[in-house]
Enzyme design. Structure first.
Site, PDB file in Angstrom:
ATOM      1  N   THR A   7       9.625 140.399  -3.844  1.00 12.37           N
ATOM      2  CA  THR A   7       8.500 139.749  -4.320  1.00 12.37           C
ATOM      3  C   THR A   7       8.751 138.691  -5.551  1.00 12.37           C
ATOM      4  O   THR A   7       9.570 138.983  -6.260  1.00 12.37           O
ATOM      5  CB  THR A   7       7.025 140.870  -4.696  1.00 12.37           C
ATOM      6  OG1 THR A   7       6.203 139.813  -4.906  1.00 12.37           O
ATOM      7  CG2 THR A   7       7.749 141.524  -6.044  1.00 12.37           C
ATOM      8  N   THR A  73       4.984 136.007  -2.318  1.00 13.29           N
ATOM      9  CA  THR A  73       4.647 134.649  -3.316  1.00 13.29           C
ATOM     10  C   THR A  73       3.280 134.708  -3.499  1.00 13.29           C
ATOM     11  O   THR A  73       2.150 134.773  -2.745  1.00 13.29           O
ATOM     12  CB  THR A  73       5.065 133.255  -2.679  1.00 13.29           C
ATOM     13  OG1 THR A  73       6.575 133.562  -2.536  1.00 13.29           O
ATOM     14  CG2 THR A  73       4.811 132.467  -3.777  1.00 13.29           C
ATOM     15  N   ILE A 109       1.967 135.860   1.737  1.00 13.48           N
ATOM     16  CA  ILE A 109       1.161 135.492   0.405  1.00 13.48           C
ATOM     17  C   ILE A 109       0.513 136.540  -0.104  1.00 13.48           C
ATOM     18  O   ILE A 109      -0.386 137.415   0.639  1.00 13.48           O
ATOM     19  CB  ILE A 109       0.123 134.313   1.137  1.00 13.48           C
ATOM     20  CG1 ILE A 109       0.802 132.921   1.854  1.00 13.48           C
ATOM     21  CG2 ILE A 109      -1.161 133.859   0.148  1.00 13.48           C
ATOM     22  CD1 ILE A 109       1.661 132.271   0.619  1.00 13.48           C
ATOM     23  N   LYS A 110       0.667 136.613  -1.342  1.00  9.82           N
ATOM     24  CA  LYS A 110      -0.092 137.767  -2.153  1.00  9.82           C
ATOM     25  C   LYS A 110      -1.245 137.332  -2.687  1.00  9.82           C
ATOM     26  O   LYS A 110      -1.219 136.203  -3.364  1.00  9.82           O
ATOM     27  CB  LYS A 110       0.971 138.250  -3.147  1.00  9.82           C
ATOM     28  CG  LYS A 110       0.716 139.437  -4.099  1.00  9.82           C
ATOM     29  CD  LYS A 110       1.428 139.720  -5.071  1.00  9.82           C
ATOM     30  CE  LYS A 110       2.980 140.134  -4.768  1.00  9.82           C
ATOM     31  NZ  LYS A 110       3.885 140.480  -6.086  1.00  9.82           N
ATOM     32  N   LEU A 111      -2.312 138.013  -2.341  1.00  8.47           N
ATOM     33  CA  LEU A 111      -3.647 137.750  -2.872  1.00  8.47           C
ATOM     34  C   LEU A 111      -4.232 139.033  -3.438  1.00  8.47           C
ATOM     35  O   LEU A 111      -3.983 140.292  -3.019  1.00  8.47           O
ATOM     36  CB  LEU A 111      -4.697 137.297  -1.807  1.00  8.47           C
ATOM     37  CG  LEU A 111      -4.096 135.949  -0.976  1.00  8.47           C
ATOM     38  CD1 LEU A 111      -4.926 135.983   0.419  1.00  8.47           C
ATOM     39  CD2 LEU A 111      -4.675 134.767  -1.926  1.00  8.47           C
TER      40      LEU A 111
END
Length: 222
Positions: A7, A73, A109-111
């Site tokens: 990550t 990301t 996609i990191k949220l």
């Protein structure tokens, strides 16, 4: 075993950018030049935002050469309550990766797992963009993320323990009774029981029994 996934986080990205390492300095310089060229501006918030996303992609691209699995990301966490802006930034990050030869199948996609973050993840998943919902501290978030189709969640085992330490004034726990371990186990079992494909990947570890037992939570959940 070997590391298969990795990550980038805003903290790691900023640390890399400030490290003084020539490799990272080159990443920063490229990101700033890219942002200025794409926006047609020399400065301003639009340039900074694009440069930060580009820097994360530069780092992620290099990491993707070292691991076989996913590279997470993160979308700017300040957008955690803005669905549309989170979607815009996420799509832009994916586009930059693809322009650099990294397929979206390699990227998470990191949220943040706010309600808005979960809704953004739901839409992205429909577009074939896999998401990692982070900052998960309880079952409500985990269940909502799974029901909305998130590929992966990151429950913060250690931070759950931190909260319970403050609330109970109890400093040490047996690993099997560690509140973070218990909560993550509940999440994992829920996913299996109800047939969700969402991966439960705990993060933010703490020693259940205190200093010297740093692997307690990892071993208990293994």
């Amino acid at each position: 075993g070997s590391i298969t996934d990795a990550t980038t986080t805003p903290l790691f990205v900023s640390q890399a950018g400030l490290s003084g390492d020539p490799t990272y300095i080159a990443f920063v310089d490229e990101a700033v030049a890219y942002a200025k060229k794409k926006t047609g501006k020399a400065e301003g918030s639009e340039v900074v935002e694009l440069a930060m996303d580009r820097l994360a992609v530069n780092l992620g691209k290099e990491i993707s050469k070292l691991v076989k699995g996913y590279v997470s990301t993160e979308v700017d966490p300040r957008l955690s309550f803005d669905v549309q802006e989170s979607l815009r930034r996420a799509r832009r990050i994916i586009k930059m990766y693809e322009e650099e030869g990294v397929p979206k199948s390699r990227i998470l996609i990191k949220l943040a797992a706010t309600w808005e973050g979960i809704l953004a993840a739901e839409e992205l998943q429909k577009e074939g963009i896999n998401c990692n919902l982070t900052l998960i501290f309880g079952m409500v978030q985990a269940v909502a993320a799974a029901q909305r189709g998130a590929r992966l969640i990151s429950p913060f085992t250690g931070r759950i323990l931190d909260w319970h330490k403050v609330e109970t004034k109890k400093e040490t726990w047996e690993p099997s009774e560690d509140p973070g371990v218990v909560e993550c186990t509940r999440m994992y079992n829920y996913f299996k029981k109800y047939g969700h494909d969402t991966i439960c990947m705990p993060a933010s570890w703490r020693p259940s029994r205190g200093k010297g037992y740093e692997l307690d939570e990892i071993r208990e959940l293994a």
